[in-house]
Design a protein around this motif. Structure first.
Motif, PDB file in Angstrom:
ATOM      1  N   GLN A  31      -1.141 -63.576  20.117  1.00 45.86           N
ATOM      2  CA  GLN A  31      -2.147 -64.599  20.419  1.00 45.86           C
ATOM      3  C   GLN A  31      -3.421 -63.272  20.721  1.00 45.86           C
ATOM      4  O   GLN A  31      -4.645 -63.519  20.299  1.00 45.86           O
ATOM      5  CB  GLN A  31      -2.135 -65.303  21.676  1.00 45.86           C
ATOM      6  CG  GLN A  31      -1.288 -66.459  21.398  1.00 45.86           C
ATOM      7  CD  GLN A  31      -0.629 -67.145  22.414  1.00 45.86           C
ATOM      8  OE1 GLN A  31      -0.256 -66.433  23.651  1.00 45.86           O
ATOM      9  NE2 GLN A  31      -0.875 -68.324  22.797  1.00 45.86           N
ATOM     10  N   GLY A  32      -3.057 -62.357  21.429  1.00 46.03           N
ATOM     11  CA  GLY A  32      -3.959 -61.474  22.031  1.00 46.03           C
ATOM     12  C   GLY A  32      -5.230 -62.073  22.892  1.00 46.03           C
ATOM     13  O   GLY A  32      -5.021 -63.276  23.238  1.00 46.03           O
ATOM     14  N   VAL A  33      -5.799 -60.885  23.256  1.00 49.47           N
ATOM     15  CA  VAL A  33      -6.996 -61.549  24.291  1.00 49.47           C
ATOM     16  C   VAL A  33      -8.252 -60.778  23.829  1.00 49.47           C
ATOM     17  O   VAL A  33      -9.162 -60.707  24.534  1.00 49.47           O
ATOM     18  CB  VAL A  33      -6.650 -60.933  25.686  1.00 49.47           C
ATOM     19  CG1 VAL A  33      -5.308 -61.664  26.419  1.00 49.47           C
ATOM     20  CG2 VAL A  33      -6.338 -59.524  25.826  1.00 49.47           C
ATOM     21  N   ASP A  34      -8.467 -60.916  22.424  1.00 44.11           N
ATOM     22  CA  ASP A  34      -9.667 -60.424  21.911  1.00 44.11           C
ATOM     23  C   ASP A  34     -11.007 -61.154  22.316  1.00 44.11           C
ATOM     24  O   ASP A  34     -11.161 -62.223  22.492  1.00 44.11           O
ATOM     25  CB  ASP A  34      -9.686 -60.463  20.533  1.00 44.11           C
ATOM     26  CG  ASP A  34     -11.017 -60.085  19.711  1.00 44.11           C
ATOM     27  OD1 ASP A  34     -11.316 -58.986  20.213  1.00 44.11           O
ATOM     28  OD2 ASP A  34     -11.138 -60.340  18.865  1.00 44.11           O
ATOM     29  N   GLY A  35     -11.847 -60.521  23.054  1.00 48.92           N
ATOM     30  CA  GLY A  35     -13.050 -60.943  23.415  1.00 48.92           C
ATOM     31  C   GLY A  35     -13.108 -61.389  24.835  1.00 48.92           C
ATOM     32  O   GLY A  35     -14.016 -61.437  25.467  1.00 48.92           O
ATOM     33  N   LEU A  36     -12.066 -61.280  25.347  1.00 50.31           N
ATOM     34  CA  LEU A  36     -11.927 -61.466  26.974  1.00 50.31           C
ATOM     35  C   LEU A  36     -12.079 -60.073  27.870  1.00 50.31           C
ATOM     36  O   LEU A  36     -11.683 -59.173  27.127  1.00 50.31           O
ATOM     37  CB  LEU A  36     -10.596 -62.093  27.388  1.00 50.31           C
ATOM     38  CG  LEU A  36     -10.315 -63.592  27.180  1.00 50.31           C
ATOM     39  CD1 LEU A  36      -8.920 -63.969  27.529  1.00 50.31           C
ATOM     40  CD2 LEU A  36     -11.193 -64.599  27.913  1.00 50.31           C
ATOM     41  N   TYR A  93     -11.179 -69.249  23.786  1.00 50.34           N
ATOM     42  CA  TYR A  93     -12.141 -69.717  22.919  1.00 50.34           C
ATOM     43  C   TYR A  93     -12.928 -68.640  22.495  1.00 50.34           C
ATOM     44  O   TYR A  93     -13.344 -67.841  23.414  1.00 50.34           O
ATOM     45  CB  TYR A  93     -12.785 -70.816  23.343  1.00 50.34           C
ATOM     46  CG  TYR A  93     -12.188 -72.135  23.119  1.00 50.34           C
ATOM     47  CD1 TYR A  93     -11.999 -72.758  22.039  1.00 50.34           C
ATOM     48  CD2 TYR A  93     -11.419 -72.614  24.255  1.00 50.34           C
ATOM     49  CE1 TYR A  93     -11.240 -73.995  22.051  1.00 50.34           C
ATOM     50  CE2 TYR A  93     -10.672 -73.913  24.277  1.00 50.34           C
ATOM     51  CZ  TYR A  93     -10.659 -74.620  22.982  1.00 50.34           C
ATOM     52  OH  TYR A  93      -9.907 -75.575  22.975  1.00 50.34           O
ATOM     53  N   MET A  94     -13.489 -68.440  21.312  1.00 50.80           N
ATOM     54  CA  MET A  94     -14.516 -67.449  20.870  1.00 50.80           C
ATOM     55  C   MET A  94     -15.467 -68.168  20.227  1.00 50.80           C
ATOM     56  O   MET A  94     -15.240 -68.966  19.441  1.00 50.80           O
ATOM     57  CB  MET A  94     -13.722 -66.420  19.939  1.00 50.80           C
ATOM     58  CG  MET A  94     -12.621 -65.570  20.791  1.00 50.80           C
ATOM     59  SD  MET A  94     -12.156 -64.026  19.627  1.00 50.80           S
ATOM     60  CE  MET A  94     -13.767 -63.183  19.823  1.00 50.80           C
ATOM     61  N   PRO A  95     -16.879 -67.608  20.507  1.00 51.03           N
ATOM     62  CA  PRO A  95     -17.889 -68.234  19.574  1.00 51.03           C
ATOM     63  C   PRO A  95     -17.836 -67.876  18.177  1.00 51.03           C
ATOM     64  O   PRO A  95     -17.214 -66.979  17.874  1.00 51.03           O
ATOM     65  CB  PRO A  95     -19.076 -67.706  20.456  1.00 51.03           C
ATOM     66  CG  PRO A  95     -18.595 -66.365  21.062  1.00 51.03           C
ATOM     67  CD  PRO A  95     -17.144 -66.635  21.337  1.00 51.03           C
ATOM     68  N   GLY A 100     -18.971 -62.932  23.784  1.00 55.42           N
ATOM     69  CA  GLY A 100     -17.602 -62.872  24.369  1.00 55.42           C
ATOM     70  C   GLY A 100     -16.880 -64.205  24.251  1.00 55.42           C
ATOM     71  O   GLY A 100     -17.453 -65.425  24.349  1.00 55.42           O
ATOM     72  N   ALA A 101     -15.502 -64.103  24.533  1.00 57.56           N
ATOM     73  CA  ALA A 101     -14.519 -65.029  24.717  1.00 57.56           C
ATOM     74  C   ALA A 101     -14.514 -65.786  26.105  1.00 57.56           C
ATOM     75  O   ALA A 101     -15.098 -65.210  26.932  1.00 57.56           O
ATOM     76  CB  ALA A 101     -13.056 -64.783  24.511  1.00 57.56           C
ATOM     77  N   TRP A 102     -13.886 -66.804  26.304  1.00 57.86           N
ATOM     78  CA  TRP A 102     -13.639 -67.661  27.589  1.00 57.86           C
ATOM     79  C   TRP A 102     -12.394 -68.219  27.388  1.00 57.86           C
ATOM     80  O   TRP A 102     -11.912 -68.612  26.495  1.00 57.86           O
ATOM     81  CB  TRP A 102     -15.003 -68.443  27.868  1.00 57.86           C
ATOM     82  CG  TRP A 102     -15.077 -69.531  27.031  1.00 57.86           C
ATOM     83  CD1 TRP A 102     -14.604 -70.789  27.183  1.00 57.86           C
ATOM     84  CD2 TRP A 102     -15.911 -69.503  25.648  1.00 57.86           C
ATOM     85  NE1 TRP A 102     -14.932 -71.679  26.246  1.00 57.86           N
ATOM     86  CE2 TRP A 102     -15.670 -71.055  25.333  1.00 57.86           C
ATOM     87  CE3 TRP A 102     -16.562 -68.967  25.093  1.00 57.86           C
ATOM     88  CZ2 TRP A 102     -16.430 -71.432  24.267  1.00 57.86           C
ATOM     89  CZ3 TRP A 102     -16.931 -69.245  23.604  1.00 57.86           C
ATOM     90  CH2 TRP A 102     -16.897 -70.399  23.433  1.00 57.86           C
ATOM     91  N   LEU A 103     -12.034 -68.708  28.668  1.00 55.12           N
ATOM     92  CA  LEU A 103     -10.890 -69.528  28.878  1.00 55.12           C
ATOM     93  C   LEU A 103     -11.136 -70.776  29.102  1.00 55.12           C
ATOM     94  O   LEU A 103     -12.310 -71.211  29.996  1.00 55.12           O
ATOM     95  CB  LEU A 103      -9.922 -69.031  30.006  1.00 55.12           C
ATOM     96  CG  LEU A 103      -9.203 -67.666  29.964  1.00 55.12           C
ATOM     97  CD1 LEU A 103      -8.337 -67.367  31.144  1.00 55.12           C
ATOM     98  CD2 LEU A 103      -8.205 -67.594  28.825  1.00 55.12           C
ATOM     99  N   ASN A 104     -10.469 -71.758  28.549  1.00 60.11           N
ATOM    100  CA  ASN A 104     -11.044 -73.144  28.909  1.00 60.11           C
ATOM    101  C   ASN A 104      -9.777 -74.149  29.145  1.00 60.11           C
ATOM    102  O   ASN A 104      -9.049 -73.861  28.527  1.00 60.11           O
ATOM    103  CB  ASN A 104     -11.830 -74.132  27.736  1.00 60.11           C
ATOM    104  CG  ASN A 104     -12.379 -75.278  28.033  1.00 60.11           C
ATOM    105  OD1 ASN A 104     -13.023 -75.564  28.925  1.00 60.11           O
ATOM    106  ND2 ASN A 104     -11.734 -76.172  27.635  1.00 60.11           N
TER     107      ASN A 104
END
Length: 168
Positions: A31-36, A93-95, A100-104
């Protein structure tokens, strides 16, 4: 300087006087955490309710005593008015373009009832498992009412898209 700090606080939505609870969400390496990053938003149903406070890789020793990346923990906090349950649903989520990404949280979870298998209240410092996402393509297909499926069998690899809304 004080005016600059006040503008930053207002524009960022950060409230230094709001008390918060801290939790952790575990992501697989796949899954990774790219953008977080530390400071990334944490949203509940799209509403800003917290922020990421740290990211730490988790290693496991294999038979040869080498460390292997096993998972990634993302520490975050949310306002105390958000009650999380052990069956909460959180996704990264990533735009589509930049940022940057965010958690929702699309669900904060729910307690067990007579007709539903529920969760237990998540204690301060508790850990959740991140939802598996398929990236931007899966997000677009889901929004269009389609489901992407891929995998492998004895005859090879397959990729399929199914219409789950009955609209073709």
């Amino acid at each position: 300087l004080a005016l600059g700090i006040a503008v930053f606080i207002i524009l960022s939505g950060w409230n230094p006087f709001q008390s918060r609870n801290s939790y952790t969400v575990r992501f697989t390496v796949e899954q990774g955490v790219d953008g977080l990053a530390s400071g990334s938003d944490v949203k509940v149903g799209g509403l800003l309710k917290g922020m990421v406070t740290g990211i730490s890789p988790q290693f496991a020793k294999n038979d040869s005593k080498n460390e292997q990346l096993e998972s990634i923990l993302v520490d975050f906090n949310v306002d105390t008015d958000v009650k999380l349950w052990s069956n909460a649903s959180v996704t990264r989520y990533m735009p589509l373009l930049g940022g940057g990404a965010w958690l929702n949280f699309d669900s904060v979870g729910f307690p067990k009832t007579a007709d539903k298998e529920g969760g237990t209240p998540l204690k301060q410092g508790g850990e959740l498992t991140a939802n598996v996402t398929g990236g931007i393509l899966a997000t677009l297909l889901t929004a269009a009412g389609l489901v992407a499926c891929s995998g492998s069998s004895s005859t090879g690899t397959y990729n399929q898209v199914f219409n789950v809304t009955g609209r073709w």
